[in-house]
Design an enzyme around this catalytic site. Structure first.
Site, PDB file in Angstrom:
ATOM      1  N   LYS A  13      49.027  44.167  39.885  1.00 55.02           N
ATOM      2  CA  LYS A  13      48.159  44.530  41.016  1.00 55.02           C
ATOM      3  C   LYS A  13      46.870  43.711  40.994  1.00 55.02           C
ATOM      4  O   LYS A  13      46.486  43.112  41.988  1.00 55.02           O
ATOM      5  CB  LYS A  13      47.829  46.038  40.981  1.00 55.02           C
ATOM      6  CG  LYS A  13      49.052  46.937  41.038  1.00 55.02           C
ATOM      7  CD  LYS A  13      48.690  48.409  41.064  1.00 55.02           C
ATOM      8  CE  LYS A  13      48.000  48.910  39.802  1.00 55.02           C
ATOM      9  NZ  LYS A  13      48.841  48.848  38.578  1.00 55.02           N
ATOM     10  N   ARG A  88      46.731  57.225  43.524  1.00 51.34           N
ATOM     11  CA  ARG A  88      47.611  57.276  42.373  1.00 51.34           C
ATOM     12  C   ARG A  88      48.279  58.631  42.225  1.00 51.34           C
ATOM     13  O   ARG A  88      49.035  58.836  41.283  1.00 51.34           O
ATOM     14  CB  ARG A  88      46.749  57.050  41.142  1.00 51.34           C
ATOM     15  CG  ARG A  88      47.242  55.969  40.244  1.00 51.34           C
ATOM     16  CD  ARG A  88      46.140  55.871  39.218  1.00 51.34           C
ATOM     17  NE  ARG A  88      46.512  55.111  38.096  1.00 51.34           N
ATOM     18  CZ  ARG A  88      46.129  53.863  37.908  1.00 51.34           C
ATOM     19  NH1 ARG A  88      45.449  53.218  38.809  1.00 51.34           N
ATOM     20  NH2 ARG A  88      46.453  53.259  36.801  1.00 51.34           N
ATOM     21  N   ARG A 123      47.980  40.408  27.730  1.00 55.76           N
ATOM     22  CA  ARG A 123      46.923  40.393  28.752  1.00 55.76           C
ATOM     23  C   ARG A 123      45.549  40.185  28.107  1.00 55.76           C
ATOM     24  O   ARG A 123      45.234  40.741  27.069  1.00 55.76           O
ATOM     25  CB  ARG A 123      46.912  41.700  29.536  1.00 55.76           C
ATOM     26  CG  ARG A 123      45.684  41.780  30.438  1.00 55.76           C
ATOM     27  CD  ARG A 123      45.805  42.743  31.548  1.00 55.76           C
ATOM     28  NE  ARG A 123      45.988  44.112  31.111  1.00 55.76           N
ATOM     29  CZ  ARG A 123      46.143  45.116  31.956  1.00 55.76           C
ATOM     30  NH1 ARG A 123      46.157  44.900  33.254  1.00 55.76           N
ATOM     31  NH2 ARG A 123      46.289  46.329  31.503  1.00 55.76           N
ATOM     32  N   ARG A 156      42.033  45.011  26.668  1.00 58.70           N
ATOM     33  CA  ARG A 156      41.653  46.364  27.076  1.00 58.70           C
ATOM     34  C   ARG A 156      42.069  47.383  26.013  1.00 58.70           C
ATOM     35  O   ARG A 156      43.120  47.259  25.410  1.00 58.70           O
ATOM     36  CB  ARG A 156      42.321  46.714  28.415  1.00 58.70           C
ATOM     37  CG  ARG A 156      41.440  46.361  29.581  1.00 58.70           C
ATOM     38  CD  ARG A 156      42.129  46.450  30.913  1.00 58.70           C
ATOM     39  NE  ARG A 156      42.855  47.682  31.165  1.00 58.70           N
ATOM     40  CZ  ARG A 156      43.457  47.951  32.315  1.00 58.70           C
ATOM     41  NH1 ARG A 156      43.392  47.080  33.305  1.00 58.70           N
ATOM     42  NH2 ARG A 156      44.108  49.079  32.489  1.00 58.70           N
ATOM     43  N   ARG A 167      50.921  55.574  29.634  1.00 59.25           N
ATOM     44  CA  ARG A 167      50.527  55.233  31.016  1.00 59.25           C
ATOM     45  C   ARG A 167      51.763  55.099  31.904  1.00 59.25           C
ATOM     46  O   ARG A 167      51.730  55.485  33.065  1.00 59.25           O
ATOM     47  CB  ARG A 167      49.714  53.931  31.015  1.00 59.25           C
ATOM     48  CG  ARG A 167      48.320  54.128  30.429  1.00 59.25           C
ATOM     49  CD  ARG A 167      47.672  52.821  30.047  1.00 59.25           C
ATOM     50  NE  ARG A 167      47.469  51.945  31.170  1.00 59.25           N
ATOM     51  CZ  ARG A 167      47.304  50.623  31.061  1.00 59.25           C
ATOM     52  NH1 ARG A 167      47.328  50.057  29.869  1.00 59.25           N
ATOM     53  NH2 ARG A 167      47.103  49.896  32.122  1.00 59.25           N
TER      54      ARG A 167
END
Ligand code: AP5
Ligand code: ZN
Length: 215
Positions: A13, A88, A123, A156, A167
């Site tokens: 996203k 969400r 990431r 993160r 998640r």
């Protein structure tokens, strides 16, 4: 243009938001980035959000809805915006509809869970801007440095494998119902498009698929 990007954690996203916001000259509203900024600033909101985020859980609807409603009334949103990570939950989507916000398109980026776990471990993020890289699929020009500012990239806190699995669970339970929600809404409303793209394609191909269907 008012857009919603829908997809699991790590679906891409934020990555696609970077292109889409430039293309349509609209601001990116990432509730995740807003919460991380609040944590970095040590605000009350940040303190509250951190415990939820560290466990991969959602922050309460009430807080998030207030945050987004306030943000979309700011002057840079006059010509539209891109919502990244909101709504969400069904109550969040209802709140947006109740506020009379006319969305032009919902873009679902579809990626299987197995791919997600690998993506998260590679990431790297530039915290101040929210710009996102991947050590293999989208590396920065200089290792561990942001392309635009040269500042260091971070991992993160919620990208640890065990939190990523939580998640994903939360996504399937609380956010995936929005796929049916918005498909049904689009079937009833000609002004709302529902676009689904295969998010396992390379980043530039995902981008051109989305743009091809939006233009
Ligand atoms: P948030 O920041 O929104 O995280 P998320 O939805 O879990 O999504 P991510 O940011 O992890 O993934 P992304 O889809 O943006 O993927 P990216 O482009 O970075 O939310 C964090 C937390 O905040 C939540 O857990 C919750 O606690 C709270 N929160 C936020 N919003 C909330 C809300 N509305 N209600 C309640 N709580 C809320 O890509 C991932 C990696 O893959 C990158 O390294 C990238 O380079 C790479 N990549 C991207 N596309 C491709 C591709 N096509 N091929 C190969 N690699 C790719
Ligand atoms: Zn993101």
């Amino acid at each position: 243009m008012k857009l919603i990007l829908l997809g699991a954690p790590g679906a891409g996203k934020g990555t696609q938001a970077q292109f889409l916001t430039q293309h349509f000259s609209i601001p990116q509203i990432s509730t995740g980035d807003m919460l991380r900024a609040a944590i970095a600033q040590g605000t009350e909101l940040g303190k509250l959000a951190k415990s939820f985020m560290d466990e991969g859980k959602l922050v309460t609807d009430e807080i998030i809805i207030g945050l987004v409603k306030e943000r979309i009334t700011q002057s840079d949103c006059a010509n539209g915006f891109l919502l990244d990570g909101f709504p969400r939950t069904v109550p969040q989507a209802d709140a947006l509809a109740d506020a009379g916000v006319a969305i032009d398109a919902v873009v679902e980026i579809d990626v299987a869970d197995e791919v997600i776990v690998e993506r998260m471990s590679g990431r790297r993020c530039h915290a101040p801007s929210g710009r996102t890289y991947h050590i293999v699929y989208n590396p920065p020009k200089v290792a561990d440095c942001d392309d635009q500012t040269g500042e260091p990239l971070i991992q993160r806190d919620d990208d640890k494998p065990e939190v990523v699995l939580d998640r994903l669970k939360v996504y399937h339970q609380q956010t995936a119902p929005l796929v049916d929600y918005y498909q049904a809404a689009a079937a009833k409303n000609d002004a709302l498009r529902y676009i689904k793209v295969d998010g396992t394609q390379p980043i530039d191909q995902v981008q051109s698929k989305i743009l091809g269907q939006l233009n």
